[in-house]
Design an enzyme around this catalytic site. Structure first.
Site, PDB file in Angstrom:
ATOM      1  N   ILE A  78       0.827  -1.204   0.000  1.00 48.14           N
ATOM      2  CA  ILE A  78       0.000   0.000   0.000  1.00 48.14           C
ATOM      3  C   ILE A  78       0.866   1.262   0.000  1.00 48.14           C
ATOM      4  O   ILE A  78       0.726   2.131  -0.848  1.00 48.14           O
ATOM      5  CB  ILE A  78      -0.953  -0.027   1.207  1.00 48.14           C
ATOM      6  CG1 ILE A  78      -1.909  -1.189   0.967  1.00 48.14           C
ATOM      7  CG2 ILE A  78      -1.684   1.301   1.356  1.00 48.14           C
ATOM      8  CD1 ILE A  78      -2.908  -1.411   2.013  1.00 48.14           C
ATOM      9  N   LYS A 107      13.965 -20.081   3.376  1.00 42.57           N
ATOM     10  CA  LYS A 107      13.769 -21.154   2.421  1.00 42.57           C
ATOM     11  C   LYS A 107      12.275 -21.362   2.191  1.00 42.57           C
ATOM     12  O   LYS A 107      11.504 -20.927   3.039  1.00 42.57           O
ATOM     13  CB  LYS A 107      14.424 -22.450   2.927  1.00 42.57           C
ATOM     14  CG  LYS A 107      13.865 -22.879   4.305  1.00 42.57           C
ATOM     15  CD  LYS A 107      13.326 -24.243   4.382  1.00 42.57           C
ATOM     16  CE  LYS A 107      12.013 -24.565   3.810  1.00 42.57           C
ATOM     17  NZ  LYS A 107      10.904 -24.820   4.694  1.00 42.57           N
ATOM     18  N   HIS A 130      16.940 -23.319   8.825  1.00 38.79           N
ATOM     19  CA  HIS A 130      17.079 -23.331  10.291  1.00 38.79           C
ATOM     20  C   HIS A 130      17.579 -24.665  10.836  1.00 38.79           C
ATOM     21  O   HIS A 130      18.058 -24.731  11.957  1.00 38.79           O
ATOM     22  CB  HIS A 130      15.769 -22.882  10.968  1.00 38.79           C
ATOM     23  CG  HIS A 130      14.705 -23.939  11.048  1.00 38.79           C
ATOM     24  ND1 HIS A 130      13.856 -24.206  10.013  1.00 38.79           N
ATOM     25  CD2 HIS A 130      14.352 -24.786  12.040  1.00 38.79           C
ATOM     26  CE1 HIS A 130      13.020 -25.169  10.371  1.00 38.79           C
ATOM     27  NE2 HIS A 130      13.305 -25.540  11.596  1.00 38.79           N
ATOM     28  N   GLU A 140       7.092 -35.786  11.173  1.00 37.49           N
ATOM     29  CA  GLU A 140       6.305 -34.836  11.959  1.00 37.49           C
ATOM     30  C   GLU A 140       4.918 -35.416  12.214  1.00 37.49           C
ATOM     31  O   GLU A 140       4.346 -36.052  11.330  1.00 37.49           O
ATOM     32  CB  GLU A 140       6.168 -33.519  11.199  1.00 37.49           C
ATOM     33  CG  GLU A 140       7.495 -32.859  10.908  1.00 37.49           C
ATOM     34  CD  GLU A 140       7.309 -31.536  10.190  1.00 37.49           C
ATOM     35  OE1 GLU A 140       7.315 -30.508  10.881  1.00 37.49           O
ATOM     36  OE2 GLU A 140       7.140 -31.543   8.968  1.00 37.49           O
ATOM     37  N   HIS A 169      16.269 -28.817   4.114  1.00 35.57           N
ATOM     38  CA  HIS A 169      16.667 -29.337   5.430  1.00 35.57           C
ATOM     39  C   HIS A 169      17.403 -30.681   5.327  1.00 35.57           C
ATOM     40  O   HIS A 169      18.488 -30.860   5.874  1.00 35.57           O
ATOM     41  CB  HIS A 169      15.444 -29.522   6.326  1.00 35.57           C
ATOM     42  CG  HIS A 169      14.677 -28.253   6.596  1.00 35.57           C
ATOM     43  ND1 HIS A 169      15.276 -27.026   6.703  1.00 35.57           N
ATOM     44  CD2 HIS A 169      13.349 -28.025   6.782  1.00 35.57           C
ATOM     45  CE1 HIS A 169      14.363 -26.094   6.956  1.00 35.57           C
ATOM     46  NE2 HIS A 169      13.180 -26.687   7.000  1.00 35.57           N
TER      47      HIS A 169
HETATM   48  C1  BG6 Z   1       9.929 -25.700   8.180  1.00 42.76           C
HETATM   49  C2  BG6 Z   1       8.933 -26.296   7.225  1.00 42.76           C
HETATM   50  O1  BG6 Z   1      11.007 -25.157   7.473  1.00 42.76           O
HETATM   51  O2  BG6 Z   1      10.410 -26.704   9.057  1.00 42.76           O
HETATM   52  C3  BG6 Z   1       7.785 -26.920   8.011  1.00 42.76           C
HETATM   53  O3  BG6 Z   1       8.439 -25.283   6.378  1.00 42.76           O
HETATM   54  C4  BG6 Z   1       8.301 -27.904   9.029  1.00 42.76           C
HETATM   55  O4  BG6 Z   1       6.860 -27.545   7.130  1.00 42.76           O
HETATM   56  C5  BG6 Z   1       9.387 -27.269   9.880  1.00 42.76           C
HETATM   57  O5  BG6 Z   1       7.222 -28.305   9.847  1.00 42.76           O
HETATM   58  C6  BG6 Z   1      10.053 -28.269  10.812  1.00 42.76           C
HETATM   59  O6  BG6 Z   1      10.964 -27.585  11.645  1.00 42.76           O
HETATM   60  P1  BG6 Z   1      11.165 -27.986  13.157  1.00 42.76           P
HETATM   61  O7  BG6 Z   1      12.274 -27.121  13.629  1.00 42.76           O
HETATM   62  O8  BG6 Z   1       9.874 -27.748  13.846  1.00 42.76           O
HETATM   63  O9  BG6 Z   1      11.534 -29.429  13.141  1.00 42.76           O
END
Ligand code: BG6
Length: 479
Positions: free
Chosen positions: A84, A143, A173, A211, A235
Site C-alpha cells: 500500500i 527457504k 534453520h 512430523e 533441510h
Molecule cells: C519448516 C517447514 O522449514 O520446518 C515446516 O516449512 C516444518 O513444514 C518445519 O514443519 C520443521 O521444523 P522444526 O524445527 O519444527 O523441526
C-alpha cells in the site's frame, strides 16, 4: 555490540510470530544490543500499535523473559505496508527511525516471504536506499529459495544486482540445530569416527524427519510447495552434505561451502525408482477423526502435492560409492522424531547369530535432532551369565544432560548474521545444485496415499528394504 535496525518482511506471519520475533529478542539479549529498532513490513494495512501488540504477544507466547520483553517493546517499532505505502515509505521510515534513535545504519533485512514474492521484494528494496548504508547491510532469505533451478538462478541474479554474495544469508534453520551444528565437530575431532566414515565401514545412512502435525494452517504456502520443496531440497539435503562432505581446508564459510557443493555435484541423477512420494489421507488417531490432506482448509480436493517423500541418493565419489543415503520425511506420521542413522557394515563372518540374523546387528550411530537432542551408538555385548546370549546396548548422550536449554535454531543463526558469519548459511551455488538434483521429483503426480498417523505409504519401505522402518525407530526412542 553495535546498534541494529531489524527490517522484517512477513513481520505479521506465522514464522515471525513463532520464531523470528522471539529469536530477535533473544539475540538482542544475548549480544547485549542496547540500541535497535524493529521495522515490520507486511502486505495488509496496519498501524504501528497493532504491530507492537503482535510483537508483545509473540514474546509472551515464547516465554521471553519479562525484562527483555520490556526492552524490546520500548524500542522503536514501526509498521510499513509494502503493497500500500510502497517501498518509498520503507526508505523514509528506515531513515527517520535511524535518525531519531541515533542508529548508525547497520541493517539486518529478513525476507520471510514465499518464493513467489522474493524477486519483487528484492527489486523493491533495490529501488530504494535501504540497501545502501554507512553501516553493514545483510540480507537474510528464508527457504525455500526459489521453486526450482530456473527460479533460484533468477532470484540469485536479481539479488546479486544489489547485494554481494558476502551480504546474503540464505537461511535453513536445521543448520542451527544443536545436533546438526555438532556434525562436523563429531566427524572431524573424533578419530574413531573420522577414520571409519567411508564406504569401507559404513553400509548406509538414513536421514529421517517425521512430523506428527499436518499443514497447521499453512496450506496456502504448503500446497504450492509440497514436501520435496519444503523439506527435502533444503533441510534434509543440508544434513546430507554435512555428513558426506570431505574435511574442509579450514573451518571457514568458504571452505565448508566448497566441500558441500562438491557432494551435491557428485550425486548421481535421481530417477523415478529412487523416490516414493505420498499424501496423507483421513484417519482416526487416538479416537479423533483427522481429515486427509485434500480436506484441509485451503487445499484443493484434487491436490497432488506430496506430504511425504522417501528418496535414495547415491554419492558417486571415492568416499561414498555404493553407500545409499536414504532421506525420509512426512507430515502426519506416527511420531515426531528426526534423526540421522549411520549404519556400519556387519562383521564379515556371522559367528554368534544364525545366518540371516546378522543383518540387524550392525553398529549403528544415531544422531538425534528431536525429541531429546543427542546421540547413541549401538553395539552388541554378551549378556552376563552362562552361554553367549547377545544383547544390544546403546552408549547414549542427551544434550539436556549437558546444558539447561540449548538456544533455538533461529536464535543461533540470527546471532551468526549479527556477527557476519556465513558458515551455517547456504551459498548460491549450493542452493542451485540441490534444485538440479531433485528436478525429476518436482512435478511428479504418482502420489501414494497413506493414512494419517502411520509411517507413510507401504511402498516406501520397499525403497528402504533392510533398514529401519519408522516403527522400529520409534521403539528405540521409547525405550
Ligand atoms: C519448516 C517447514 O522449514 O520446518 C515446516 O516449512 C516444518 O513444514 C518445519 O514443519 C520443521 O521444523 P522444526 O524445527 O519444527 O523441526
Amino acid at each position: 555490540m553495535s546498534d541494529i535496525t531489524f527490517i522484517v518482511f512477513g513481520a505479521t506471519g506465522h514464522l515471525a510470530r513463532t520464531k523470528l520475533i522471539p529469536a530477535i529478542a533473544r539475540t538482542v539479549g544475548a549480544k547485549d544490543i542496547r540500541d535497535f529498532a524493529f521495522i515490520g513490513v507486511g502486505s495488509s494495512p496496519r498501524s504501528d500499535d497493532v504491530l507492537r501488540t503482535k510483537v508483545g504477544d509473540a514474546l509472551a507466547d515464547a516465554d521471553v523473559a519479562s525484562d527483555l520483553r520490556d526492552r524490546v517493546l520500548a524500542a522503536p517499532i514501526r509498521y510499513v505496508s509494502a503493497s500500500i505505502d510502497g517501498f518509498d515509505d520503507l526508505e523514509h521510515t528506515v531513515d527517520q527511525v535511524e535518525r531519531e534513535a541515533g542508529l548508525s545504519g547497520n541493517r539486518l533485512i529478513y525476507l520471510a516471504v514465499p518464493p513467489s514474492q522474493l524477486d519483487a521484494t528484492v527489486r523493491g528494496i533495490s529501488s530504494t536506499t535501504v540497501a545502501k548504508s554507512d553501516g553493514w547491510v545483510r540480507l537474510v532469505v528464508e527457504k525455500p529459495f526459489g521453486v526450482d533451478l530456473a527460479t533460484a538462478r533468477h532470484s540469485n541474479a536479481i539479488i546479486h544486482e544489489t547485494f554481494d554474495e558476502s551480504q546474503v544469508y540464505r537461511i535453513d534453520h536445521f543448520l542451527g540445530k544443536e545436533t546438526v551444528r555438532n556434525l562436523l565437530v563429531f566427524r572431524f575431532t573424533n578419530s574413531l569416527f573420522e577414520q571409519t566414515w567411508n564406504r569401507n565401514h559404513i553400509a548406509s545412512v538414513e536421514i529421517t524427519v517425521a512430523e506428527e502435525s499436518g499443514v497447521d494452517g499453512r496450506a496456502g504456502y504448503f500446497d504450492e510447495s509440497g514436501t520435496v520443496r519444503d523439506m527435502v531440497q533444503n533441510h534434509l539435503t543440508q544434513i546430507l552434505t554435512l555428513i558426506a562432505m570431505e574435511p574442509p581446508v579450514k573451518m571457514d564459510a568458504a571452505s565448508i561451502h566448497q566441500e558441500k557443493v562438491k557432494v551435491l555435484n557428485s550425486a548421481r541423477p535421481i530417477t523415478s525408482d529412487d523416490a516414493i512420494l505420498g499424501q496423507y489421507g483421513a484417519a482416526v488417531i487416538d479416537g479423533e477423526q483427522v481429515v486427509g490432506y485434500r480436506d484441509e482448509p485451503g487445499v484443493s480436493d484434487e491436490s497432488t502435492t506430496p506430504t511425504f517423500a522417501a528418496v535414495r541418493v547415491s554419492i558417486d565419489n571415492w568416499r561414498w560409492n555404493g553407500v545409499p543415503f536414504y532421506l525420509r520425511t512426512g507430515k502426519r506420521m506416527s511420531a515426531r522424531m528426526s534423526q540421522i542413522a549411520v549404519r556400519y557394515h556387519r562383521p564379515p563372518v556371522c559367528l554368534f547369530h544364525a545366518e540371516g540374523e546378522c543383518e540387524g546387528h550392525q553398529n549403528i550411530l544415531k544422531l538425534r535432532l528431536q525429541p531429546d537432542e543427542g546421540f547413541e551408538l549401538f553395539f552388541d555385548v554378551k549378556q552376563p551369565g552362562p552361554g553367549t546370549e547377545i544383547g544390544r546396548i546403546p552408549l547414549a548422550v542427551r544434550y539436556d544432560d549437558l546444558v539447561n536449554e540449548a538456544p533455538d535454531a533461529y536464535e543461533t543463526l540470527l546471532t551468526d548474521v549479527v556477527e557476519g558469519d556465513q558458515t551455517l548459511f547456504v551459498r548460491s551455488d549450493e542452493v542451485e545444485a540441490a534444485w538440479e538434483l531433485y528436478a525429476p521429483l518436482l512435478d511428479r503426480t504418482d502420489i501414494h496415499t497413506y493414512p494419517a498417523g502411520t509411517d507413510g505409504p507401504e511402498h516406501a519401505d520397499d525403497l528402504l528394504v533392510g533398514f529401519d522402518t519408522w516403527s522400529n525407530v520409534r521403539r528405540t526412542f521409547s525405550r
